[in-house]
Design an enzyme around this catalytic site. Sequence first.
Site, mmCIF file in Angstrom:
data_model
loop_
_atom_site.group_PDB
_atom_site.id
_atom_site.type_symbol
_atom_site.label_atom_id
_atom_site.label_comp_id
_atom_site.label_asym_id
_atom_site.label_seq_id
_atom_site.Cartn_x
_atom_site.Cartn_y
_atom_site.Cartn_z
ATOM 1 N N MET A 225 4.205 8.823 3.312
ATOM 2 C CA MET A 225 5.550 9.142 2.856
ATOM 3 C C MET A 225 6.032 8.306 1.696
ATOM 4 O O MET A 225 7.134 8.526 1.212
ATOM 5 C CB MET A 225 6.541 8.975 4.021
ATOM 6 C CG MET A 225 6.375 10.004 5.112
ATOM 7 S SD MET A 225 7.324 9.584 6.585
ATOM 8 C CE MET A 225 8.927 9.253 5.894
ATOM 9 N N GLY A 226 5.284 7.369 1.221
ATOM 10 C CA GLY A 226 5.779 6.587 0.103
ATOM 11 C C GLY A 226 5.084 5.258 -0.055
ATOM 12 O O GLY A 226 3.987 5.052 0.442
ATOM 13 N N ASP B 270 -1.208 10.127 14.462
ATOM 14 C CA ASP B 270 -2.080 9.582 13.419
ATOM 15 C C ASP B 270 -2.648 8.230 13.847
ATOM 16 O O ASP B 270 -2.673 7.278 13.074
ATOM 17 C CB ASP B 270 -1.319 9.447 12.094
ATOM 18 C CG ASP B 270 -2.260 9.303 10.894
ATOM 19 O OD1 ASP B 270 -3.456 9.647 11.027
ATOM 20 O OD2 ASP B 270 -1.812 8.836 9.835
ATOM 21 N N GLY C 217 1.603 4.904 2.170
ATOM 22 C CA GLY C 217 1.411 5.700 3.359
ATOM 23 C C GLY C 217 1.630 7.162 3.051
ATOM 24 O O GLY C 217 1.682 7.581 1.893
ATOM 25 N N GLY D 231 0.836 -1.193 0.000
ATOM 26 C CA GLY D 231 0.000 0.000 0.000
ATOM 27 C C GLY D 231 0.867 1.237 0.000
ATOM 28 O O GLY D 231 2.081 1.177 -0.189
ATOM 29 N N VAL E 230 4.827 1.205 0.420
ATOM 30 C CA VAL E 230 5.201 0.132 1.325
ATOM 31 C C VAL E 230 5.165 -1.178 0.552
ATOM 32 O O VAL E 230 4.157 -1.528 -0.056
ATOM 33 C CB VAL E 230 4.263 0.050 2.544
ATOM 34 C CG1 VAL E 230 4.706 -1.069 3.477
ATOM 35 C CG2 VAL E 230 4.242 1.375 3.287
ATOM 36 N N LYS F 57 9.620 0.328 3.374
ATOM 37 C CA LYS F 57 8.981 1.590 3.017
ATOM 38 C C LYS F 57 9.922 2.403 2.151
ATOM 39 O O LYS F 57 11.045 2.726 2.556
ATOM 40 C CB LYS F 57 8.604 2.379 4.266
ATOM 41 C CG LYS F 57 7.690 3.556 3.977
ATOM 42 C CD LYS F 57 7.109 4.107 5.262
ATOM 43 C CE LYS F 57 5.835 4.872 4.984
ATOM 44 N NZ LYS F 57 5.210 5.368 6.224
#
Length: 568
Positions: free
Chosen positions: A29-30, A145, A27, A25, A32, A47
């Site tokens: 920041m980038g 988060d 996230g 998936g 995964v 990641k």
Amino acid sequence: MVSEAEVEQATRVIAGRYRLVSVIGHGSMGTVWRAYDEFLHRPVAVKEIRLPPGMPQGQADEVRERTLREARAIGVLSHPNVVTLHDIAHENGDPYVVMELVPGSSLAHLLRSQGPLDTTQAAAVADAVAAALQAAHQAGITHRDVKPANVLIATDGRIKLADFGIAHNISENTLTKTGITLGSPAYIAPEVASGSEVTNNADLWSLGATLFATIEGHAPYDPEGDVIATLLEVVNGDVPKPSNTGPMAKVVSSLMIKEPTDRMTLAEVRRRMYGLLPEPGTSPFTLEDITEAESFIPAPKQPEPEPVVEPEVDSTGPSLADDPGPLPFAPSQPMLELDAEPTARIRRGVPRSLIYAAAVLLFLAAAGGGFAATRYAGGKSLLPTQPTVIQQPVVQPPEATPPGEFAVRNGDAATLKGTKGGGFSIKVPPGWDTFVEERQPKNLPVSTRVHYVSPDGKYELTIERFPDFYPSRKINQFKDSVQSTWPRDAFVASDPLILQYTNSFESGQYWKYNTVDAGVLRRTTYSNLMPMNDADLWVVSLTVPTVEEDTGKGALFDKIAPSFTLTP
């Protein structure tokens, strides 16, 4: 979004050690990845930062710094309820965060598929997340988060808090430039939504909002609503109260208090959970709960072992690899045996068309039960794998060949209200089953969709007709409607090509798009979007497993789509 480049790059090896296998998936920041550590022979999560094309160097450095911030945030934590950091790898100057891979489900998928959790399950989630936050706060880390999507439930019942991508360490300077998100609007604290200072107390509100979703089955605020409207509601509106009146509701109400210093402490949350938790050494979640909620990540292909010679076994029989030792994530219950090739398991949140197709296949092969659904979701044959017979020569299966002669099939896409003009014919491979549904897509007229599904469930052909689509609409509205049914990071479309089909309003288009369901079920769809009769839009689509997209287009779509014609 998942790009074709990512699909093609799924054989990369990072730092000479971590082989990227498949996209799990995206996230904040980038990307995964599920990866395989070729040194320690274990699956890991990697990641990778994602830099948009043309990003200025300064901003790119900032994104890289955020990657390292997450690593530093996790690196100082050693707790059973926090995803473990294994390594920081570097490739071409970019950092890659290598973390523990947690096979199982996120709490978000569990809630979507099964609804609210019972008191024991909710208490287990509350205690685990509170324990993880206690460890983070003691280390000076504010998560910022906490939400169901970041709570992972492993197949052995372990519960872990993940994604510290926007975590803040009080010992570091805060990144405040454009593009740094502060969490999900439906779960962030009022002081965060209003731009005030973020403290550990913000995590208490988010824990309360997460537990609200856990016992109610939905978020306290609309996660799909307008972001600004949601933030205003969080800051200025009344705090939602759970309809559930059990002991968990009191904890939720004590956490979701607008004044940060008035919220229940994490220690008190855990104290309240003590009498509600399952017996020590047991899990309130069954393996069936987790595997139904979200498909398993397919296992990476293992390095081919050296052949082992066993004098008691005929040389024509299969040889076994050396015992690799215990699995890194051994489930508390026996897992279903997988084939040599990775197989994904279906969850309840698959697109509607696949659910209907699965229903047809299960009706035809009911004895297969859940096994049939599993094979269908993974793009595999519904027939069980035949065992290898010792003392018999192993015959290699022939290469996959395109289907035989296609047969002309006549269909009718008339609506239930009797809208005429829905007759058509199209060439379909032999043995494909058919069923019809009437749909009401968002912001589009009612449509009729005729499905043809291959016997093994791997391919689906759909013929969809939108009566009276013109003149008030354009093809792009149809494409927007399709995309809106998928999460933003699970859908990527190619640029369209113009087709010869045309009417008084616009030309037809060829459109290809890729989808990823739960990070596992990867499908590619080819579509011809065809304006016809100055009023109707017809869509001929073929959906195939992404790993077979080249074959699917050349051997199927390019032969099927041109045969489509309207009939009187």
